[in-house]
Design an enzyme around this catalytic site. Structure first.
Site, PDB file in Angstrom:
ATOM      1  N   CYS A  35      -9.409  -5.412   8.397  1.00  0.00           N
ATOM      2  CA  CYS A  35      -8.713  -4.164   8.028  1.00  0.00           C
ATOM      3  C   CYS A  35      -9.626  -3.132   7.393  1.00  0.00           C
ATOM      4  O   CYS A  35      -9.338  -1.942   7.442  1.00  0.00           O
ATOM      5  CB  CYS A  35      -7.612  -4.442   7.012  1.00  0.00           C
ATOM      6  SG  CYS A  35      -6.791  -5.995   7.183  1.00  0.00           S
ATOM      7  N   HIS A  62       0.241  -8.545  10.796  1.00  0.00           N
ATOM      8  CA  HIS A  62      -0.388  -7.839  11.911  1.00  0.00           C
ATOM      9  C   HIS A  62      -0.914  -8.902  12.883  1.00  0.00           C
ATOM     10  O   HIS A  62      -1.156 -10.045  12.487  1.00  0.00           O
ATOM     11  CB  HIS A  62      -1.609  -7.043  11.422  1.00  0.00           C
ATOM     12  CG  HIS A  62      -1.305  -5.688  10.862  1.00  0.00           C
ATOM     13  ND1 HIS A  62      -1.836  -5.238   9.678  1.00  0.00           N
ATOM     14  CD2 HIS A  62      -0.569  -4.649  11.351  1.00  0.00           C
ATOM     15  CE1 HIS A  62      -1.431  -3.992   9.448  1.00  0.00           C
ATOM     16  NE2 HIS A  62      -0.652  -3.618  10.439  1.00  0.00           N
TER      17      HIS A  62
HETATM   18  C1  CIR Z   1      -0.501  -2.110   4.227  1.00  0.00           C
HETATM   19  O1  CIR Z   1       0.550  -2.661   3.891  1.00  0.00           O
HETATM   20  O2  CIR Z   1      -0.538  -1.294   5.126  1.00  0.00           O
HETATM   21  C2  CIR Z   1      -1.772  -2.475   3.482  1.00  0.00           C
HETATM   22  N1  CIR Z   1      -1.454  -2.832   2.144  1.00  0.00           N
HETATM   23  C3  CIR Z   1      -2.489  -3.597   4.176  1.00  0.00           C
HETATM   24  C4  CIR Z   1      -2.984  -3.242   5.544  1.00  0.00           C
HETATM   25  C5  CIR Z   1      -3.787  -4.319   6.158  1.00  0.00           C
HETATM   26  N2  CIR Z   1      -4.338  -3.890   7.389  1.00  0.00           N
HETATM   27  C6  CIR Z   1      -4.580  -4.678   8.408  1.00  0.00           C
HETATM   28  O3  CIR Z   1      -4.236  -5.861   8.392  1.00  0.00           O
HETATM   29  N3  CIR Z   1      -5.136  -4.132   9.475  1.00  0.00           N
END
Ligand code: CIR
Length: 253
Positions: A248, A161
C-alpha cells in the site's frame, strides 16, 4: 524490473485515518521511522524513489497505491472507494504526469482502489471489495484488455483488499493466504502458502533482487529464503494498525 517508486510521507493526521483494526492508536514518531526504513529498503532495491510531502488534508494518503494502477506504458487513475480518500488522486495524477503521457480514468459510479489490483506479468487480477465495486472492476478490465492485457475479476469474501492476501513474485510464483490458497483462478501458479497466523505477511513486495516482508514472521522468511529469494524485513506495526501493508505504501513501476 522496477526503476521507479512513488511514496508519500505520512502526516500527523494519519492518526485520524480509517481503520478496522483494534491494534490501538499509532505512534506517529515510530510510524515516521518505519516509513523512513521503508524508503531506505526501496533504495537498496535500486529503484529511484520519488517522495511526496505529507498532506494533513488526507489522513490515509501515505497509502499511495490506492490512487493509481501503473503499467509499463500507461497509468490508470483510480476512483478510490472511501469518500475521505477520493481526492487523493489529484496529487497522484500530477506526479505520474512526470512519468507517463497516456492516462485512463476510473469513472463514477465505478470505484476502484489500487490495492485491489495485482499484476502477474500480462495478467491482472481485480478484486471486488468494500472499496472496489463491480462497475469499477469492469471499467479497469476493459481498459486493460484494450491494451492487450488479460484481466480476471475476483469477488473477495474476507480480505480488505485483494493484495491483503496475495502477491506476485515473478517466475510464475504467487504468495497466497486465506481465501486465495485454493482459489481456482490461481491454479496455474506455483504457490508459497502463508498460514492463518502469518496472514499479514502475505502482503509483501518483490522489488528487483529482494522480497520485502514484514518482520515478526520467521516462518514466512524461511519459506522465501528456501525458495531462493533474498529478503528484507521491515517493522510495519504502525502501518498495520491502520489496515496497511507493504504494498500500500508505494507505487512501483
Ligand atoms: C484505508 O482504510 O484506506 C487505509 N487506512 C488503509 C489502506 C490500505 N491500502 C491498501 O491495502 N492498498
Amino acid at each position: 524490473m522496477f526503476t521507479n517508486v512513488i511514496v508519500k510521507k505520512p502526516g500527523k493526521s494519519y492518526l485520524e485515518g480509517l481503520t478496522t483494526s483494534d491494534l490501538g492508536k499509532p505512534d506517529y514518531e515510530l510510524l515516521l521511522k518505519q516509513h523512513d526504513a521503508y524508503v531506505q529498503a526501496l533504495k537498496k532495491c535500486e529503484v529511484t524513489v520519488t517522495e511526496l510531502e505529507a498532506s494533513e488534508e488526507f489522513p490515509d494518503s501515505t497509502f499511495v497505491e490506492d490512487a493509481a494502477v501503473l503499467t509499463s506504458d500507461f497509468a490508470v487513475i483510480t476512483n478510490p472507494g472511501a469518500e475521505s480518500r477520493n481526492a487523493e488522486t489529484v496529487e497522484i495524477e500530477a506526479i505520474t504526469k512526470k512519468f507517463y503521457n497516456k492516462f485512463y480514468f476510473i469513472q463514477s459510479p465505478g470505484t476502484l482502489d489500487g490495492g485491489d489490483v495485482l499484476q502477474a506479468e500480462d495478467h491482472f487480477y481485480i478484486g471486488i471489495s468494500e472499496r472496489t465495486n463491480e462497475e469499477g472492476a469492469k471499467q479497469l478490465k476493459k481498459i486493460l484488455e484494450s491494451e492487450g492485457y488479460e484481466a480476471t475479476i475476483i469477488p473477495l469474501k474476507e480480505f480488505f483488499h485483494l493484495k491483503t492476501g496475495i502477491a506476485y513474485l515473478g517466475n510464475n510464483q504467487l504468495v497466497v493466504a486465506g481465501e486465495f490458497v485454493d482459489h481456482p483462478a490461481f491454479d496455474s501458479y506455483e504457490k508459497i502458502v502463508i498460514g492463518k497466523e502469518d496472514e499479514y505477511s502475505a502482503n509483501c513486495i518483490r522489488v528487483n533482487d529482494y522480497v520485502i516482508i514484514p518482520s515478526g514472521f520467521p516462518e514466512t522468511n524461511r519459506k522465501f529464503t528456501e525458495a531462493g529469494y533474498q529478503t528484507i524485513e521491515l517493522d510495519m506495526s504502525e502501518v498495520q494498525k491502520h489496515d496497511g501493508g507493504l504494498s500500500c505504501l508505494s507505487l512501483r513501476f
